[in-house]
Scaffold this motif. Sequence first.
Motif, PDB file in Angstrom:
ATOM      1  N   ILE A 168      -4.374  -8.013  -5.395  1.00  0.00           N
ATOM      2  CA  ILE A 168      -5.810  -7.475  -4.351  1.00  0.00           C
ATOM      3  C   ILE A 168      -5.043  -6.157  -3.638  1.00  0.00           C
ATOM      4  O   ILE A 168      -5.942  -5.260  -3.678  1.00  0.00           O
ATOM      5  CB  ILE A 168      -6.000  -8.680  -3.390  1.00  0.00           C
ATOM      6  N   ILE A 169      -4.176  -6.243  -2.901  1.00  0.00           N
ATOM      7  CA  ILE A 169      -3.718  -5.043  -2.121  1.00  0.00           C
ATOM      8  C   ILE A 169      -3.467  -3.916  -3.050  1.00  0.00           C
ATOM      9  O   ILE A 169      -3.544  -2.867  -2.729  1.00  0.00           O
ATOM     10  CB  ILE A 169      -2.454  -5.661  -1.272  1.00  0.00           C
ATOM     11  N   SER A 170      -2.714  -3.820  -4.275  1.00  0.00           N
ATOM     12  CA  SER A 170      -2.398  -3.033  -5.032  1.00  0.00           C
ATOM     13  C   SER A 170      -3.633  -2.306  -5.389  1.00  0.00           C
ATOM     14  O   SER A 170      -3.438  -1.028  -5.480  1.00  0.00           O
ATOM     15  CB  SER A 170      -1.537  -3.418  -6.186  1.00  0.00           C
ATOM     16  N   ARG A 195      -1.930   2.516 -17.079  1.00  0.00           N
ATOM     17  CA  ARG A 195      -0.499   2.435 -16.904  1.00  0.00           C
ATOM     18  C   ARG A 195       0.387   2.309 -15.768  1.00  0.00           C
ATOM     19  O   ARG A 195       1.249   1.780 -15.469  1.00  0.00           O
ATOM     20  CB  ARG A 195       0.161   3.315 -18.105  1.00  0.00           C
ATOM     21  N   TYR A 196      -0.033   3.257 -14.955  1.00  0.00           N
ATOM     22  CA  TYR A 196       0.449   3.661 -13.748  1.00  0.00           C
ATOM     23  C   TYR A 196       0.270   2.443 -12.557  1.00  0.00           C
ATOM     24  O   TYR A 196       1.076   1.902 -11.970  1.00  0.00           O
ATOM     25  CB  TYR A 196      -0.083   4.515 -12.639  1.00  0.00           C
ATOM     26  N   TYR A 197      -1.134   1.941 -12.704  1.00  0.00           N
ATOM     27  CA  TYR A 197      -1.166   0.717 -11.780  1.00  0.00           C
ATOM     28  C   TYR A 197      -0.538  -0.481 -12.301  1.00  0.00           C
ATOM     29  O   TYR A 197       0.308  -1.281 -11.524  1.00  0.00           O
ATOM     30  CB  TYR A 197      -2.728   0.291 -12.072  1.00  0.00           C
ATOM     31  N   LEU A 198      -0.308  -0.812 -13.517  1.00  0.00           N
ATOM     32  CA  LEU A 198       0.482  -1.771 -14.002  1.00  0.00           C
ATOM     33  C   LEU A 198       1.865  -1.741 -13.702  1.00  0.00           C
ATOM     34  O   LEU A 198       2.444  -2.825 -13.520  1.00  0.00           O
ATOM     35  CB  LEU A 198       0.000  -2.195 -15.393  1.00  0.00           C
ATOM     36  N   ILE A 232       0.839  -1.342   0.117  1.00  0.00           N
ATOM     37  CA  ILE A 232      -0.052  -0.128   0.002  1.00  0.00           C
ATOM     38  C   ILE A 232       0.783   1.138  -0.162  1.00  0.00           C
ATOM     39  O   ILE A 232       0.487   2.067  -0.724  1.00  0.00           O
ATOM     40  CB  ILE A 232      -0.848   0.092   1.257  1.00  0.00           C
ATOM     41  N   MET A 233       1.855   0.881   0.583  1.00  0.00           N
ATOM     42  CA  MET A 233       2.736   2.336   0.815  1.00  0.00           C
ATOM     43  C   MET A 233       3.351   2.974  -0.580  1.00  0.00           C
ATOM     44  O   MET A 233       3.551   3.969  -0.773  1.00  0.00           O
ATOM     45  CB  MET A 233       4.087   2.024   1.664  1.00  0.00           C
ATOM     46  N   GLN A 234       3.383   1.952  -1.613  1.00  0.00           N
ATOM     47  CA  GLN A 234       4.041   2.257  -2.943  1.00  0.00           C
ATOM     48  C   GLN A 234       2.923   3.183  -3.698  1.00  0.00           C
ATOM     49  O   GLN A 234       3.449   3.892  -4.382  1.00  0.00           O
ATOM     50  CB  GLN A 234       4.126   1.071  -3.809  1.00  0.00           C
ATOM     51  N   PHE A 235       1.401   3.155  -3.289  1.00  0.00           N
ATOM     52  CA  PHE A 235       0.470   4.198  -3.821  1.00  0.00           C
ATOM     53  C   PHE A 235       0.337   5.421  -2.758  1.00  0.00           C
ATOM     54  O   PHE A 235       0.435   6.431  -3.164  1.00  0.00           O
ATOM     55  CB  PHE A 235      -0.636   3.337  -3.952  1.00  0.00           C
TER      56      PHE A 235
END
Length: 243
Positions: free
Chosen positions: A145-147, A94-97, A70-73
Motif C-alpha cells: 500500500i505505502i509503496s 519493473r521499477y515498482y516491483l 516512501i523515502m525509497q521512492f
Amino acid sequence: MVRMKLEMKRAVRNKFYIIFTLINLLNVLLGYILLVTIDKVQNVTFQDMFESVYTVYTQFGTLLFSAFIIMQFYVDYKEKNIFFYKTLGFSELRYYLTKVGMILLATIIGSAFSSILVCVPYAKLGMLPVVFLKIEGVMIYYTLIISTIGFIFSNFLVAFFSSFFLWIAGIVVSAGSPFMEYFAYYDASTTDYHHLISYLDGKIEITSLLHYVAGNYVYDLIVFLICVMVVLCLRRRWAKNGI
C-alpha cells in the motif's frame, strides 16, 4: 536479478536494512511498554507479549513505517534518478516491483528478529512460525500500500499524509459491516485479529498452520494485484514525477 542487486546495494549503503530492523525491534519494545505501563500487567506471559506486539504492528505500523518506505521512492524523484533507471531498461512496473522486492527483504529480516524476541524469552520456539507469518503478513500489506502511494506522489508530505488518511479511512469504512472490514483487514477490530486472540486463548483449535495464515496471504496477494493495476494505470506519473 541484476536490477534487484542494484537496489539491495543502495539499501545496504543507505543503512536501510539496519534502520528498518531497528524499527521492528522498537515495535517489540513498545509492545512490552504498553503492557507494563498502560495495561499494568505485572507477569507478562507469551500470550500477552505476542498480542501486544501484534497490536503495535497493526495499530501503529502505518505511522512507524510509512516515512521510510516512501523515502525509497521520494529520493529517486527528488534526485531525478528516473532517467538513470530508464537507461538501465527499467519500465514503470519493473521499477515498482524491484523497490517492493527490496523493501520486502527488509520486512522479512525485521519480522524474523521481532519474532525471535517475542518467542525465545518464553521458550516458545514452536510458535515462532505463527508469530513470524502473522507479523510478516501485516508488513507485506504495509509495503504494498505505502509503496504504491510513494510511487504515485513525488511530494513526500503528500505521500505520507495520503498514507495516513487511507489508513484512517479504511478503519472508518470497515466499521460499517463485516464485509467492509476488508478495507482494514489487519485492524484490531476485525475478525482476523479476534481469531488470533481466540487461538492464543485456546478457544479455537488450529490443526494446520497453513490453514490459519493462508487467509492473510491470499488477502495480501489480492492487494498486490490491485496495486499492480494501479501502477499500470498511473504509469505515466513515474516519468512525470522524475522530471
